[in-house]
Design an enzyme around this catalytic site. Structure first.
Site, PDB file in Angstrom:
ATOM      1  N   GLU A 137       0.831  -1.207   0.000  1.00 65.66           N
ATOM      2  CA  GLU A 137       0.000   0.000   0.000  1.00 65.66           C
ATOM      3  C   GLU A 137       0.868   1.260   0.000  1.00 65.66           C
ATOM      4  OE1 GLU A 137      -2.121   0.656   3.654  1.00 65.66           O
ATOM      5  OE2 GLU A 137      -3.284   2.283   2.818  1.00 65.66           O
ATOM      6  N   GLU A 234     -11.210   2.915   7.196  1.00 68.26           N
ATOM      7  CA  GLU A 234      -9.974   3.098   7.973  1.00 68.26           C
ATOM      8  C   GLU A 234      -9.782   4.605   8.171  1.00 68.26           C
ATOM      9  OE1 GLU A 234      -6.121   2.518   6.109  1.00 68.26           O
ATOM     10  OE2 GLU A 234      -5.367   1.520   7.885  1.00 68.26           O
TER      11      GLU A 234
HETATM   12  O1  LIG Z   1      -1.908   3.787   7.136  1.00 66.17           O
HETATM   13  C1  LIG Z   1      -2.604   3.067   6.443  1.00 66.17           C
HETATM   14  O2  LIG Z   1      -3.350   3.530   5.588  1.00 66.17           O
HETATM   15  C2  LIG Z   1      -2.626   1.625   6.580  1.00 66.17           C
HETATM   16  O3  LIG Z   1      -3.387   0.993   5.903  1.00 66.17           O
HETATM   17  C3  LIG Z   1      -1.774   0.939   7.527  1.00 66.17           C
HETATM   18  O4  LIG Z   1      -1.726  -0.412   7.196  1.00 66.17           O
HETATM   19  C4  LIG Z   1      -0.421   1.441   7.773  1.00 66.17           C
HETATM   20  O5  LIG Z   1      -0.127   1.082   9.080  1.00 66.17           O
HETATM   21 MG   LIG Z   2      -4.585   2.152   4.581  1.00 69.07          MG
END
Ligand SMILES: O=C(O)C(=O)[C@@H](O)CO
Ligand SMILES: [Mg+2]
Length: 250
Positions: A137, A234
């Site tokens: 990522e 997230e």
């Molecule tokens: O920061 C992000 O976006 C993530 O997905 C994490 O996995 C990094 O720690």
């Molecule tokens: Mg992320």
């Protein structure tokens, strides 16, 4: 609409770790991701998942956690021993927790040696655990100065060189917007390579709707692209209680 999951390292963080599972299930989530589940024995996380009927989508490599650890060693030329040791440990956790995916973090490094190290380490991990899906990522350099993987073009170059079916792209709307200025365009350009998707608004990394990204359009583009995996929330809620930040779910 895509199927949404909760990243319980960021969502429900107002609750103790083991209470977040029940809160996520009560909010209607059937799947979660946990960035760093390494502070407890896998058995405890496993119990919490089972008790709440939750599936674990993704964990990060390496241990230990946000607070003390480096963000990975996969691209660090002198870090290969450490990388391999970490991956062995993460694979034990992933097996115990039935984690569908492992996000392999590149670490702080730059240049050709780092690129080559990243490619070879990813091939090593992919060949060691062919049944396990790994992801990489791009993270924006404002949050992670010096982090190797800081651009989506670089991510696909690396994936092409790695050339393993079980290593794919993790698209994150927050980082895509921060890096390239247009999360939707990044999806349209690179979404076909995505094996996992995360969302958060930019620049504040709060819930969808708190910044310029048009999430309705992004969700439509994700659906139209044929991506059928989970889309994981997230972000850091702008509200005191995570539940109050979930209006975007409709
Ligand atoms: O920061 C992000 O976006 C993530 O997905 C994490 O996995 C990094 O720690
Ligand atoms: Mg992320």
């Amino acid at each position: 609409m895509p199927r949404f999951a909760a990243n319980i390292s960021l969502l429900f963080a107002e609750l103790p770790y083991l209470d977040r599972f029940q809160a996520a299930a009560a909010a209607g989530f059937e799947a979660v991701e946990i960035l760093y589940p390494y502070e407890l024995a896998a058995k405890e996380t496993q119990r919490a998942l089972l008790a709440n009927g939750l599936q674990l989508l993704l964990i990060n490599a390496p241990p230990p956690n946000y607070t003390g650890g480096m963000p990975g060693y996969a691209a660090v030329p002198e870090g290969t021993d450490r990388f391999q040791r970490d991956i062995r440990r993460v694979l034990r956790y992933a097996e115990a927790l039935k984690a569908g995916k492992i996000h392999v973090m590149a670490g702080y490094a730059k240049g050709e040696a780092a690129r080559q190290t990243f490619i070879e380490n990813l091939q090593w991990a992919a060949d060691r655990a062919p049944e396990q899906q790994f992801t990489i990522e791009p993270l924006n350099s404002g949050d992670q100065p010096g982090y190797f993987l800081d651009d989506y073009n670089l991510a696909v170059e690396v994936l092409d060189a790695v050339d393993r079916p079980n290593v794919g792209l993790q698209y994150d709307a927050y980082h895509a917007q921060m890096i390239h200025g247009d999360a939707l365009k990044v999806w349209e350009t690179f979404g076909s390579r995505a094996v996992h998707v995360q969302i958060g608004a930019a620049p504040g990394r709060c819930e969808p709707g708190t910044g310029p990204v048009d999430f309705q359009k992004l969700f439509e583009a994700i659906d139209a692209s044929g991506y059928t995996g989970w889309v994981s929330a997230e972000y850091t809620p702008s509200t005191r209680r995570t539940e109050d930040s979930l209006g975007w779910l409709g």
